[in-house]
Design a protein around this motif. Sequence first.
Motif, PDB file in Angstrom:
ATOM      1  N   UNK A   3       0.833  -1.210   0.000  1.00 51.43           N
ATOM      2  CA  UNK A   3       0.000   0.000   0.000  1.00 51.43           C
ATOM      3  C   UNK A   3       0.861   1.251   0.000  1.00 51.43           C
ATOM      4  N   UNK A   4       2.011   1.190   0.674  1.00 50.23           N
ATOM      5  CA  UNK A   4       2.928   2.337   0.667  1.00 50.23           C
ATOM      6  C   UNK A   4       3.515   2.553  -0.722  1.00 50.23           C
ATOM      7  N   UNK A   5       3.913   1.454  -1.352  1.00 54.10           N
ATOM      8  CA  UNK A   5       4.521   1.575  -2.679  1.00 54.10           C
ATOM      9  C   UNK A   5       3.512   2.106  -3.694  1.00 54.10           C
ATOM     10  N   UNK A   6       2.229   1.777  -3.462  1.00 49.30           N
ATOM     11  CA  UNK A   6       1.194   2.260  -4.380  1.00 49.30           C
ATOM     12  C   UNK A   6       1.024   3.771  -4.303  1.00 49.30           C
ATOM     13  N   UNK A  10       8.431   8.124  -4.859  1.00 53.24           N
ATOM     14  CA  UNK A  10       9.684   7.712  -5.488  1.00 53.24           C
ATOM     15  C   UNK A  10       9.581   6.344  -6.153  1.00 53.24           C
ATOM     16  N   UNK A  11       8.374   5.789  -6.190  1.00 45.68           N
ATOM     17  CA  UNK A  11       8.175   4.505  -6.847  1.00 45.68           C
ATOM     18  C   UNK A  11       8.273   4.705  -8.366  1.00 45.68           C
ATOM     19  N   UNK A  12       9.102   3.863  -8.995  1.00 41.00           N
ATOM     20  CA  UNK A  12       9.239   3.934 -10.450  1.00 41.00           C
ATOM     21  C   UNK A  12       8.083   3.177 -11.083  1.00 41.00           C
ATOM     22  N   UNK A  13       7.464   3.807 -12.087  1.00 42.86           N
ATOM     23  CA  UNK A  13       6.295   3.194 -12.719  1.00 42.86           C
ATOM     24  C   UNK A  13       6.336   3.428 -14.225  1.00 42.86           C
ATOM     25  N   UNK A  14       5.525   2.681 -14.927  1.00 40.43           N
ATOM     26  CA  UNK A  14       5.445   2.855 -16.377  1.00 40.43           C
ATOM     27  C   UNK A  14       4.561   4.045 -16.688  1.00 40.43           C
ATOM     28  N   UNK A  15       4.801   4.619 -17.843  1.00 40.94           N
ATOM     29  CA  UNK A  15       4.016   5.773 -18.278  1.00 40.94           C
ATOM     30  C   UNK A  15       2.542   5.379 -18.355  1.00 40.94           C
ATOM     31  N   UNK A  16       1.662   6.118 -17.679  1.00 40.27           N
ATOM     32  CA  UNK A  16       0.236   5.782 -17.701  1.00 40.27           C
ATOM     33  C   UNK A  16      -0.483   6.300 -18.940  1.00 40.27           C
ATOM     34  N   UNK A  17       0.233   7.028 -19.807  1.00 36.59           N
ATOM     35  CA  UNK A  17      -0.436   7.685 -20.926  1.00 36.59           C
ATOM     36  C   UNK A  17      -0.370   6.901 -22.232  1.00 36.59           C
ATOM     37  N   UNK A  18       0.665   6.055 -22.364  1.00 42.42           N
ATOM     38  CA  UNK A  18       0.807   5.310 -23.614  1.00 42.42           C
ATOM     39  C   UNK A  18       1.629   4.059 -23.394  1.00 42.42           C
TER      40      UNK A  18
END
Length: 211
Positions: A3-6, A10-18
């Motif tokens: 839940x913290x990582x969500x 500073x959590x690395x994530x994929x682009x939510x736009x494409x």
Amino acid sequence: MQSHRNACPLEKMRCPFSSYCRNGILRKDVESHKIDWDFRPHECEYCGHVGEFYTMSGKGKYWEAQGPSHCEQCEQYPLECINKCGATKIKRNNMSAHCSTCPLQPLDCPLGTHQRKILRRDMERHKAEECEFRPYTCMYCNQHGIYVSITGKGASVRNKTCHYDICQDYPLECPNRCEARNIKRRNMSFHRQRCPLEQLDCPFKFAGCVG
């Protein structure tokens, strides 16, 4: 922890736009990434067409020689004159019209074929004073022709006989180098019959005189 990582900035994530965007983005940078994103919507400021930034501008890490960008094809895109005449902000679809009046546009001479093109600003002077194919009149007998065929001068001359070589009124010097000058070609035979420096056979040659 999950839940913290969500929610972790500073959590690395994929682009939510494409799904095409493979950038690893920190959650805190998502909104700024949307502004700098290669796939963001972008409107052409010249024609109003809307597309993805990288295809519109030809810029970005995903633009890898994928063909001409919108900016390279936009009919309203402002350009400098291709002849470097100083004109700017010429719409791409107006370039041909501009070149039709541009003073620095290279043109073919209408009087004949040359090895080089003539700038529009120089064309009238070229036709009147420089062109070897311009109309020209022999100053001695008034025969009409073109400059190169009358005078034998010009880049297209290739050991051809010109009008001056046969003009009967062309002025010549005596081949004996007497004081006579400007003898018309038609009168040269007559002059030589009386020229004091003309070499003649002795009238007694028949008797063996070799003087």
